[in-house]
Every structure is written in C-alpha cells, then in structure tokens.
Design a protein around this motif. Structure first.
Motif, short mmCIF file in Angstrom:
data_model
loop_
_atom_site.label_atom_id
_atom_site.label_comp_id
_atom_site.label_asym_id
_atom_site.label_seq_id
_atom_site.Cartn_x
_atom_site.Cartn_y
_atom_site.Cartn_z
N ASP B 124 48.86 44.53 31.21
CA ASP B 124 49.56 43.71 32.20
C ASP B 124 49.48 44.32 33.59
OD1 ASP B 124 50.43 41.17 32.04
OD2 ASP B 124 52.44 41.63 31.27
N ASP B 125 48.26 44.42 34.11
CA ASP B 125 48.00 45.03 35.41
C ASP B 125 46.74 44.38 35.97
OD1 ASP B 125 46.56 46.89 37.23
OD2 ASP B 125 48.24 48.22 36.82
N PRO B 126 46.80 43.87 37.20
CA PRO B 126 45.64 43.14 37.75
C PRO B 126 44.37 43.99 37.80
CG PRO B 126 47.59 42.79 39.11
CD PRO B 126 47.95 43.85 38.11
N PHE B 127 44.51 45.30 38.06
CA PHE B 127 43.32 46.14 38.13
C PHE B 127 42.71 46.35 36.74
CE2 PHE B 127 45.46 47.24 42.09
CZ PHE B 127 44.40 47.23 42.98
N VAL B 128 43.56 46.46 35.75
CA VAL B 128 43.07 46.59 34.37
C VAL B 128 42.37 45.30 33.94
CG1 VAL B 128 43.77 46.86 31.95
CG2 VAL B 128 44.79 48.33 33.73
N ILE B 129 42.99 44.16 34.22
CA ILE B 129 42.39 42.87 33.85
C ILE B 129 41.05 42.68 34.56
CG2 ILE B 129 42.69 40.35 34.00
CD1 ILE B 129 45.77 40.89 33.83
N ALA B 130 40.99 43.05 35.86
CA ALA B 130 39.74 42.90 36.61
C ALA B 130 38.65 43.80 36.01
CB ALA B 130 39.97 43.25 38.08
N GLY B 131 39.04 45.01 35.61
CA GLY B 131 38.05 45.91 34.99
C GLY B 131 37.51 45.34 33.70
N GLN B 132 38.40 44.87 32.84
CA GLN B 132 37.94 44.26 31.58
C GLN B 132 37.08 43.03 31.89
OE1 GLN B 132 39.06 46.73 30.36
NE2 GLN B 132 41.15 46.75 29.57
N GLY B 133 37.38 42.37 33.00
CA GLY B 133 36.64 41.16 33.38
C GLY B 133 35.17 41.41 33.66
N THR B 134 34.79 42.68 33.91
CA THR B 134 33.36 42.94 34.12
C THR B 134 32.55 42.62 32.85
OG1 THR B 134 33.63 45.29 33.57
CG2 THR B 134 33.77 44.67 35.91
N VAL B 135 33.22 42.62 31.69
CA VAL B 135 32.56 42.15 30.47
C VAL B 135 32.09 40.70 30.67
CG1 VAL B 135 32.93 41.50 28.04
CG2 VAL B 135 33.83 43.68 28.90
N GLY B 136 32.98 39.87 31.19
CA GLY B 136 32.67 38.46 31.42
C GLY B 136 31.64 38.28 32.53
N ARG B 137 31.76 39.10 33.56
CA ARG B 137 30.80 39.00 34.66
C ARG B 137 29.40 39.34 34.17
NH1 ARG B 137 30.98 41.12 40.89
NH2 ARG B 137 28.74 40.94 41.18
N GLU B 138 29.28 40.37 33.35
CA GLU B 138 27.96 40.73 32.82
C GLU B 138 27.42 39.64 31.89
OE1 GLU B 138 28.93 45.51 33.02
OE2 GLU B 138 28.47 44.62 31.07
N ILE B 139 28.31 39.04 31.11
CA ILE B 139 27.88 37.92 30.25
C ILE B 139 27.35 36.79 31.13
CG2 ILE B 139 28.72 36.07 28.73
CD1 ILE B 139 30.75 38.14 27.59
N ALA B 140 28.09 36.43 32.18
CA ALA B 140 27.68 35.33 33.06
C ALA B 140 26.33 35.64 33.70
CB ALA B 140 28.76 35.08 34.12
N GLU B 141 26.14 36.87 34.15
CA GLU B 141 24.87 37.26 34.79
C GLU B 141 23.72 37.23 33.78
OE1 GLU B 141 25.84 41.04 36.51
OE2 GLU B 141 26.76 40.14 38.30
N ASP B 142 23.99 37.72 32.58
CA ASP B 142 22.93 37.75 31.56
C ASP B 142 22.54 36.34 31.14
OD1 ASP B 142 22.94 40.49 31.62
OD2 ASP B 142 23.98 40.76 29.72
#
Lengths: 298, 298
Positions: B124-142
């Motif tokens: 429950d922290d915006p910086f933690v959520i944003a970090g985990q979100g790089t999983v999604g960003r990499e998926i979107a890019e791939d």
C-alpha cells in the motif's frame, strides 16, 4: 541470463544460455530441425529415423511433427520415462531396444532401409552440428549486444555436436575465447581425446546421473572440429553435478537436467579458472525425471 | 516466454512473464528498489524496516544492500530457516516476533521511530506499486514489439500491489485488455471485493500452499486502482496450483512457487475463457522450499 548470486559466488561475470527453455526442453531441437529442413521435399515421404536415449529423440520427433514427416525413434528400454513419454507425445513411433544386448545403430539402419527413411544422426552430421551451432551464434550476438567479450565458453559434450557448433560460432567472432567441453567425471572421452590429439574412448564402467552425456567416444566429424577449436575438456563429478542442479533450483529458478548442468557444476566446484573473467555456460537441457530431481534438490 | 505445449493444451496463445528470474527470485525486488530509491539521500541514514515472512523481505534486503542502506526485517519466529538465512545473506538484520502474541506492524513502527528508519510497506505505497508496475510495462513493450495485442492479462494478488501496477501499465497501452487478479480458492478477497465494489475480507480459515497470497483484505491504495481497472478476480484450488507447479517443472522448466503459479493454475484448469485469445500470465516468483516442491512435482 545472469545471476548476482552466481557472480558473487564465483567472482566471475557469468552468462547462462538456458537451453531448457528451448522447444522440447533442450538444444537438440535446433540440430534436428536444421537437418530435417535440409531433406528435399521429394525425399520426405519415407520419414526419419533416429536412435537416442532422450533429448535427440524429442528434438527429431518435434521437428518431424512441425514439418509433417513421420518419425521413428529407437530408444533404450531404460531411458527416463519422461523422455519416452514426451517423445511419443510429439507423434513419434518409439521402438525400444536392450542397451546391453542390441545394437541401436543396426536397428535404426534396418528401419531406414525398409521404409526409405532418412537416418538423423545425433551429432556426426554437418547439418546437425550447424543447427546446434545456433546456440553459439546467439551467444555471440547477445555478448556483442552487451559489448562484453567472452573469455571462457563451456558447453556439455557427449558426441560433441553442440560444443563443435558452439565453438565454430564463438571462435568466428571471438578468436581468443577459450571454448571448453564439459563431461561427467570418468566419461571424459573429449578431455582425453583433446589431450591425446586423437579420438580416444573413455574408460568408465557403469553409469553417471548425466544420462545425456554417456557417448563412448567423440564423433569423427565433431572431433575434427573440436580438436582444432577447443582449449581443453573439463569434468565434474556426479556429486558436483547434483550440487549444480540444486543451485539452479534454489538460486536460478531453472530446471536443469544433470547432463545439462555439467558446465555449471565445474564452475561452482572451482574447476574453471573463472575469477575476474566473462564466462558463458550453456545449460543444455532440463528433461529430468521428477523423482531424481526431488532427490537432487533435497 | 512462450511454450508450444502450453498453447496446444489451452488453445490460446500464451505469454509468460517469468518473475522467478528476477533478482531475489520474485517481482518484489522491483517495488522495494523503487521505494528505496525514492528516499532522499539525506534521509537514508536511518535505513529501512519492513515486516514480511517471505519475498518482500528479500526484495527490501537486496535493494537496501545495493543502495548501501541498513535494512531491518521483522519476521515471524516460525519462518523457515532458509528464508531467514536468505534475508540475512542480503545483509539485513532479522528481528523475530511471536506470530500469535505480538503485532508485527507495531514492532516495525517502533523500530522505525527509534532509528529514524523508513517503513517499507509491502503493497500500500505508490512507489511500491509503481515499481511492481514495471512488470506490466515490460509486458506491454514486449507485446508491442511482437505486434500482438493482449486480450487477457493475469497476475497473482495478495495485497494487490503487483496487479495494480500491472493493470495501470497494461490499460494505458491496451485499454480493451481484460486484467484479472489471481488468488487461491477461499483466499479470494480481491474477487469478492471487485464483485462488491468495496474492500471485503476473505473468509478462509487455515492455510493454503500459496503462502505468498494470504493477505486478508485488499490494500486501500491498491483497491482504489484495482476496482477501476480489473475486469474480475479468478481463483484456483491448491490442487490446481500443485498441478500448475508440476506443469511448469515438466513442460516449462521453470521453478514456480505455489503463489506464483495461481494464474497458470486457473488457465490450465479451464477457469479462464482463453481459447483463441492472446493471454499473458505473470509467474510472480519461484521461492519454494525443496521438500514442498518435491512433493508437488511428484
């Protein structure tokens, strides 16, 4: 793939080529597909036949499936059950033989003659070696993209097709890289042959957990390449291989079969002078029975 | 990663995001590193403190190690020795508490207050959520690089940080993609909360083999995101999760921990309408004890 834990433990910068992630769970698909693709369309009707205790069988079966060819695989009756089942799942016919009393090459040649099938040798074939060599080409391209020059490249050797293809590709781009074959202790026909300057059999009796690396003597074509390009052959004991399989489970999260882990085993056991160097290790496959795997990781 | 065997079995085109290959063996390093990087240099002297019995502990410990910060991890006294040792191996101080008699949040807050340490929440922290979100960003890019539009994206949910970050990144690029949280049967607080439109606890008593997915209720910040972006929550039974862990061993050659396999489990069990679709499954981690793993693959 790289692993901070592996770099810290070895003092090297280590790059892993994870061939368990390849189709059929090992590099063998590469050579099989290249070979089958080279058969003229008009000669494909008789299908293909191969003898193999495991990974080559799956590679040939899957390549045949993709190219709509019939595949017959001659396998030892004591091959790991998972490898037999998986070969059948790719649509191949499996013919079992007795490892101690029957000649698999003769059985395969007989089938080839009767059906007009093309015999797909596991390693002593230029098309097979070239196919396995794409492992080395991808390593060379990946390292070039990273701007890192490999100092040492290690790949497992049984008949020597993989290491011959890898060495050809690596030495073309990185002539100073030391390319080494990895074998189970005792089953060290490549190490012996490289020292002797001629093909020598190993003197092992019995077995090793590296079921994929039990060929008795290097291939003729492969050794003509390997004797020119390899720096040396290295070995690892079954215990060291077990430690490497467990390390890959715990730290890398990759399923490596014993024969696929022999290079990693030699590295972890300190059998490679790796400190401060850029080291590439080919993890050549991941087809291992669950009960053996459970024993090794525990 | 893709797998012909998985595509054939499901009738879908499946893409796997293998987070067990991430540093520390799970996605948790991403959020921890992003959070710690956001702490101003002048405030880093007090170090960080986190409470976790598993993957978050290792993620925070390793991020702190890289950023030269002191990390204190509050872990239950009955946590497996291996997890305590791995956390300590990243240089963290481990403080044990009694799961039944002490409040880990109070202990962590007490340490934070005394030392001037920054508390790193698991989700429950915006910086933690944003970090985990790089999983999604990499998926979107791939996926964009492959020219393939994802229809369905599934990631495990405990507190909901990973799925919130993934959904944010995926929906930004692919607004029509259906993003789904995966949970163990019974521990379905996200599925319930999404249906109810408000945060609801699950009603499970006892345990699941998905030890990473036992949070009781979605986070406040994560649910504010997830309630807006997720299509639905899906679940899988412990037996289905075990089947998925064994499938990943046998066919994918990837070590997946039970909690990391819940999306794959739902897919293999036919709980996702996947046929003919492009489906992305996040395999979120691979930190599993050898004895449990051995049991599951056998």
């Amino acid at each position: 793939l790289s692993s901070p834990a592996l770099d810290e433990r070895t003092g090297a910068k280590v790059f892993l080529k994870p061939e368990m992630l390849q189709r059929t769970g090992s590099f063998k698909f590469r050579g099989a597909f290249n070979k089958l693709s080279s058969i003229p369309i008009g000669s494909r009707g008789g299908g293909v036949v191969a003898f193999s205790s495991g990974n080559h069988a799956q590679g040939v079966a899957h390549a045949a499936q993709i190219l709509n060819m019939q595949a017959t695989i001659v396998m030892p009756a004591d091959a790991p059950l998972s490898k037999r089942q998986r070969t059948k799942a790719f649509g191949a016919e499996v013919v079992l033989y007795d490892r101690d009393r029957e000649d698999r090459e003769a059985i395969a040649r007989d089938i080839a003659g009767k059906r007009g099938a093309t015999l797909v040798r596991p390693y002593d074939d230029p098309f097979v070696i070239a196919g396995q060599g794409t492992v080395g080409r991808e390593i060379a391209e990946d390292m070039a993209a990273l701007g890192i020059t490999p100092d040492i490249v290690v790949a497992p050797a049984s008949g020597g097709g993989l290491i011959a293809g890898v060495a050809t590709a690596i030495k073309a781009r990185y002539p100073k890289a030391m390319v080494m074959s990895g074998e189970p202790e005792g089953f060290d026909d490549h190490a012996r042959s490289l020292r002797a300057g001629k093909r020598e059999p190993h003197h092992a009796e019995g077995r090793t957990i590296c079921d994929a690396l039990m060929a008795t003597i290097p291939g003729e074509i492969t050794f003509a390449i390997n004797s020119r390009l390899l720096t040396q052959g290295i070995t690892a004991s079954d215990a060291e291989v077990g430690t490497a399989v467990a390390f890959a489970f715990r730290e890398l999260k990759l399923v490596v079969e014993p024969g696929g882990a022999v290079g990693l085993a030699a590295l972890l056991a300190g059998r490679i002078d790796a400190r401060g160097k850029n080291v590439v290790i080919v993890l050549s496959g991941g087809n291992v029975d669950a009960d053996l795997y459970a024993r090794l990781i525990n």
